[in-house]
Design a protein around this motif. Structure first.
Motif, PDB file in Angstrom:
ATOM      1  N   LEU A   1      52.104  39.398  35.541  1.00 49.96           N
ATOM      2  CA  LEU A   1      52.192  38.121  36.264  1.00 49.96           C
ATOM      3  C   LEU A   1      51.123  38.021  37.344  1.00 49.96           C
ATOM      4  CD1 LEU A   1      56.079  37.883  36.626  1.00 49.96           C
ATOM      5  CD2 LEU A   1      54.618  36.662  35.004  1.00 49.96           C
ATOM      6  N   ALA A   2      50.832  39.123  37.998  1.00 50.83           N
ATOM      7  CA  ALA A   2      49.793  39.111  39.036  1.00 50.83           C
ATOM      8  C   ALA A   2      48.438  38.753  38.434  1.00 50.83           C
ATOM      9  CB  ALA A   2      49.739  40.467  39.729  1.00 50.83           C
ATOM     10  N   ILE A   3      48.156  39.295  37.251  1.00 50.39           N
ATOM     11  CA  ILE A   3      46.889  39.006  36.586  1.00 50.39           C
ATOM     12  C   ILE A   3      46.815  37.538  36.178  1.00 50.39           C
ATOM     13  CG2 ILE A   3      45.542  39.441  34.491  1.00 50.39           C
ATOM     14  CD1 ILE A   3      46.515  42.389  34.689  1.00 50.39           C
ATOM     15  N   ILE A   4      47.902  37.015  35.631  1.00 50.68           N
ATOM     16  CA  ILE A   4      47.927  35.602  35.240  1.00 50.68           C
ATOM     17  C   ILE A   4      47.648  34.704  36.439  1.00 50.68           C
ATOM     18  CG2 ILE A   4      49.432  33.728  34.441  1.00 50.68           C
ATOM     19  CD1 ILE A   4      50.765  35.791  32.582  1.00 50.68           C
ATOM     20  N   ASP A   5      48.284  35.002  37.555  1.00 50.41           N
ATOM     21  CA  ASP A   5      48.062  34.209  38.770  1.00 50.41           C
ATOM     22  C   ASP A   5      46.598  34.267  39.194  1.00 50.41           C
ATOM     23  OD1 ASP A   5      49.259  32.655  41.010  1.00 50.41           O
ATOM     24  OD2 ASP A   5      48.582  34.363  42.207  1.00 50.41           O
ATOM     25  N   LYS A   6      45.996  35.454  39.122  1.00 52.10           N
ATOM     26  CA  LYS A   6      44.581  35.616  39.483  1.00 52.10           C
ATOM     27  C   LYS A   6      43.681  34.810  38.541  1.00 52.10           C
ATOM     28  CE  LYS A   6      44.430  38.753  42.884  1.00 52.10           C
ATOM     29  NZ  LYS A   6      43.673  38.577  44.150  1.00 52.10           N
ATOM     30  N   ILE A   7      44.008  34.824  37.247  1.00 56.91           N
ATOM     31  CA  ILE A   7      43.206  34.081  36.262  1.00 56.91           C
ATOM     32  C   ILE A   7      43.232  32.589  36.568  1.00 56.91           C
ATOM     33  CG2 ILE A   7      43.094  33.376  33.832  1.00 56.91           C
ATOM     34  CD1 ILE A   7      44.137  36.222  33.154  1.00 56.91           C
ATOM     35  N   TRP A   8      44.403  32.075  36.823  1.00 55.40           N
ATOM     36  CA  TRP A   8      44.524  30.641  37.098  1.00 55.40           C
ATOM     37  C   TRP A   8      43.735  30.241  38.342  1.00 55.40           C
ATOM     38  CZ3 TRP A   8      50.516  30.334  36.071  1.00 55.40           C
ATOM     39  CH2 TRP A   8      50.725  30.237  34.688  1.00 55.40           C
TER      40      TRP A   8
ATOM     41  N   ASP B   1      38.787  27.855  40.767  1.00 59.62           N
ATOM     42  CA  ASP B   1      37.723  27.947  41.766  1.00 59.62           C
ATOM     43  C   ASP B   1      36.328  27.987  41.157  1.00 59.62           C
ATOM     44  OD1 ASP B   1      39.709  27.994  43.660  1.00 59.62           O
ATOM     45  OD2 ASP B   1      39.622  30.168  43.999  1.00 59.62           O
ATOM     46  N   SER B   2      36.200  28.557  39.968  1.00 53.28           N
ATOM     47  CA  SER B   2      34.875  28.791  39.395  1.00 53.28           C
ATOM     48  C   SER B   2      34.539  27.917  38.191  1.00 53.28           C
ATOM     49  CB  SER B   2      34.749  30.260  38.963  1.00 53.28           C
ATOM     50  OG  SER B   2      35.620  30.514  37.872  1.00 53.28           O
ATOM     51  N   ASN B   3      35.564  27.249  37.640  1.00 53.39           N
ATOM     52  CA  ASN B   3      35.404  26.490  36.394  1.00 53.39           C
ATOM     53  C   ASN B   3      35.002  27.369  35.219  1.00 53.39           C
ATOM     54  OD1 ASN B   3      36.054  23.868  37.387  1.00 53.39           O
ATOM     55  ND2 ASN B   3      34.019  23.742  38.320  1.00 53.39           N
ATOM     56  N   ALA B   4      35.255  28.660  35.333  1.00 55.97           N
ATOM     57  CA  ALA B   4      34.970  29.581  34.230  1.00 55.97           C
ATOM     58  C   ALA B   4      35.885  29.276  33.049  1.00 55.97           C
ATOM     59  CB  ALA B   4      35.169  31.023  34.684  1.00 55.97           C
TER      60      ALA B   4
ATOM     61  N   THR C   1      32.988  39.466  33.597  1.00 56.84           N
ATOM     62  CA  THR C   1      33.009  40.923  33.737  1.00 56.84           C
ATOM     63  C   THR C   1      33.100  41.317  35.208  1.00 56.84           C
ATOM     64  OG1 THR C   1      31.768  41.266  31.681  1.00 56.84           O
ATOM     65  CG2 THR C   1      31.722  43.050  33.297  1.00 56.84           C
ATOM     66  N   SER C   2      32.377  40.613  36.060  1.00 58.74           N
ATOM     67  CA  SER C   2      32.444  40.901  37.506  1.00 58.74           C
ATOM     68  C   SER C   2      33.837  40.602  38.049  1.00 58.74           C
ATOM     69  CB  SER C   2      31.405  40.048  38.250  1.00 58.74           C
ATOM     70  OG  SER C   2      30.102  40.393  37.863  1.00 58.74           O
ATOM     71  N   PHE C   3      34.447  39.523  37.600  1.00 53.25           N
ATOM     72  CA  PHE C   3      35.800  39.172  38.035  1.00 53.25           C
ATOM     73  C   PHE C   3      36.802  40.246  37.605  1.00 53.25           C
ATOM     74  CE2 PHE C   3      39.732  36.832  36.594  1.00 53.25           C
ATOM     75  CZ  PHE C   3      40.309  36.749  37.859  1.00 53.25           C
ATOM     76  N   ILE C   4      36.656  40.723  36.387  1.00 49.64           N
ATOM     77  CA  ILE C   4      37.560  41.780  35.902  1.00 49.64           C
ATOM     78  C   ILE C   4      37.406  43.029  36.759  1.00 49.64           C
ATOM     79  CG2 ILE C   4      38.045  43.325  33.970  1.00 49.64           C
ATOM     80  CD1 ILE C   4      37.116  41.002  32.114  1.00 49.64           C
ATOM     81  N   LYS C   5      36.176  43.430  37.001  1.00 49.76           N
ATOM     82  CA  LYS C   5      35.907  44.650  37.762  1.00 49.76           C
ATOM     83  C   LYS C   5      36.386  44.544  39.203  1.00 49.76           C
ATOM     84  CE  LYS C   5      32.092  47.660  39.224  1.00 49.76           C
ATOM     85  NZ  LYS C   5      30.616  47.889  39.154  1.00 49.76           N
ATOM     86  N   ASN C   6      36.181  43.388  39.813  1.00 50.04           N
ATOM     87  CA  ASN C   6      36.482  43.245  41.240  1.00 50.04           C
ATOM     88  C   ASN C   6      37.931  42.862  41.526  1.00 50.04           C
ATOM     89  OD1 ASN C   6      33.786  43.792  41.882  1.00 50.04           O
ATOM     90  ND2 ASN C   6      33.207  41.631  41.719  1.00 50.04           N
ATOM     91  N   ASP C   7      38.579  42.161  40.579  1.00 45.05           N
ATOM     92  CA  ASP C   7      39.885  41.595  40.891  1.00 45.05           C
ATOM     93  C   ASP C   7      41.024  41.989  39.958  1.00 45.05           C
ATOM     94  OD1 ASP C   7      37.696  39.388  41.759  1.00 45.05           O
ATOM     95  OD2 ASP C   7      39.423  39.255  43.106  1.00 45.05           O
ATOM     96  N   LEU C   8      40.719  42.358  38.726  1.00 47.44           N
ATOM     97  CA  LEU C   8      41.795  42.566  37.758  1.00 47.44           C
ATOM     98  C   LEU C   8      42.052  44.018  37.375  1.00 47.44           C
ATOM     99  CD1 LEU C   8      41.237  39.604  35.241  1.00 47.44           C
ATOM    100  CD2 LEU C   8      42.588  39.651  37.364  1.00 47.44           C
TER     101      LEU C   8
ATOM    102  N   LYS D   1      42.402  46.669  38.885  1.00 50.39           N
ATOM    103  CA  LYS D   1      43.370  47.412  39.701  1.00 50.39           C
ATOM    104  C   LYS D   1      44.810  47.200  39.236  1.00 50.39           C
ATOM    105  CE  LYS D   1      43.461  43.706  43.186  1.00 50.39           C
ATOM    106  NZ  LYS D   1      43.109  43.352  44.583  1.00 50.39           N
ATOM    107  N   TYR D   2      45.039  46.177  38.447  1.00 48.66           N
ATOM    108  CA  TYR D   2      46.399  45.909  37.965  1.00 48.66           C
ATOM    109  C   TYR D   2      46.704  46.612  36.641  1.00 48.66           C
ATOM    110  CZ  TYR D   2      46.471  42.220  41.489  1.00 48.66           C
ATOM    111  OH  TYR D   2      46.431  41.529  42.680  1.00 48.66           O
ATOM    112  N   THR D   3      45.710  47.283  36.072  1.00 47.37           N
ATOM    113  CA  THR D   3      45.940  47.976  34.804  1.00 47.37           C
ATOM    114  C   THR D   3      46.481  49.377  35.055  1.00 47.37           C
ATOM    115  OG1 THR D   3      43.714  48.926  34.699  1.00 47.37           O
ATOM    116  CG2 THR D   3      44.024  46.728  33.752  1.00 47.37           C
TER     117      THR D   3
END
Length: 351
Positions: free
Chosen positions: A288-295, A300-303, A328-335, A337-339
């Motif tokens: 759920l934390a990852i989903i919230d981060k993705i949204w 914010d980025s329109n990715a 890839t940068s978003f995964i490394k910096n923000d996601l 840590k949740y794995t």
């Protein structure tokens, strides 16, 4: 095409022993199949992408024998429970492979990803097994066109694991009868029958391994809990509608609307689990934390980043190759840590 089409008419050769090998990738469903009837027939049609790096490799050594037996090794460790399951499976498909009980088998299999963690190991596993059996059947004398060979492999794989029938094909595969899509069948999967827009041929799938252990509730149990589910009929109708829409979007190249439906399908799958009797939850707090981060990131980025989930806690991040650097940068910096243990699989669609 009916089941009778898969009963061979050839006279088989008398081969004393041999070995066959096959590799089959896992798949990730975009429109989910959840619920079944009779012998592994889907309550609704589904569509999936076959992956590249998440696969099973299987070899079967066979020996002519008066005593039919099966040994199974997963990562070189003997698996008695799997052997019993495969023994039963082999006997169940004797009608389509009449030689099946005339041999003893030693099956060695390995996955490129964690087993039983929601990355469809049963799909790639039974897919590889079915392809091995088709190789063996043809070695013994069965003659098939390539199209029929894959269709029969899909048919056999389905009898072991429903979603395995889609893994037989590269790219997109559809399983389940749909009145809007020609040649679809509940008995086997077919490759996507339409043109595919370029953006859908370059999909990246980064799998975040939120939980690498076995699931608390197996997919087989989950499917059975759809019987009598209060929302089942509505779910099946929605899946049919979503399949038609997704097929149109893949042809037109509408990535954004495609992503919205795929995310909705993933969340609906888990909603059906949580409203079953008894209810159960396979996603984890970090899911759920990852989903919230993705949204938030997408806002914010329109990715063009969207997610899907299979029957487990792990998240598949779907995005076009052209946005690989940013995401890839978003995964490394923000996601990451949740794995669990910082693990992920960098995958892509196999065409």
């Amino acid at each position: 095409m009916t089941e009778e089409n898969f009963i061979p008419s050839e006279t088989y050769k008398n081969i004393e022993n041999g070995e066959v090998n096959a590799k089959c990738s896992s798949n990730i469903a975009l429109v989910k199949y959840w619920g079944k009837y009779d012998l592994q027939l889907p309550a609704n049609p589904s569509i999936s992408y076959t992956l590249t790096e998440s696969f099973t490799e299987t070899s079967i050594q066979f020996q002519k024998s008066d005593t039919f037996s099966v040994k199974v090794y997963l990562e070189d460790q003997i698996q008695e429970n799997f052997a019993a399951k495969i023994h039963t499976y082999f006997l169940s498909i004797k009608k389509y492979l009449p030689f099946i009980d005339q041999y003893s088998y030693s099956i060695h299999t390995k996955n490129s990803f964690p087993h039983s963690s929601g990355i469809a190991s049963s799909a790639s596993g039974f897919g590889a097994l079915a392809l091995c059996l088709m190789n063996m059947s043809e070695l013994l004398g069965e003659k098939n066109s390539e199209q029929f060979r894959l269709r029969k492999a899909s048919f056999l794989a389905r009898l072991g694991s429903g979603s395995a029938c889609r893994s037989i094909y590269k790219g997109l595969a559809i399983w389940g009868k749909s009145s809007n899509i020609p040649s679809t069948s509940d008995l086997y999967a077919i490759p996507f029958p339409y043109e595919i827009a370029p953006i859908f041929k370059e999909i990246q799938d980064t799998i975040l391994l939120v939980h690498e252990g076995s699931k608390q509730v197996s997919s087989s149990v989950g499917h059975n809990l759809m019987k009598g589910h209060p929302y089942a009929s509505t779910r099946f109708q929605e899946a049919n509608k979503n399949l038609s829409e997704v097929c149109d979007l893949i042809q037109s190249g509408d990535w954004e609307q495609f992503g919205k439906i795929v995310e909705h399908e993933a969340l609906t799958l888990h909603a059906m689990m949580m409203t079953s009797t008894p209810p159960y939850i396979l996603i984890k707090p970090n899911t759920l934390a990852i989903i919230d981060k993705i949204w938030k990131f997408r806002h914010d980025s329109n990715a063009q980043l969207y997610f899907t989930l299979d029957a487990g806690a792990n998240i598949h991040l779907l995005y076009p190759e052209r946005e690989k650097g940013l995401i890839t940068s978003f995964i490394k910096n923000d996601l990451i840590k949740y794995t669990e243990n910082g693990n992920l699989i960098l995958d892509r669609v196999l065409f």
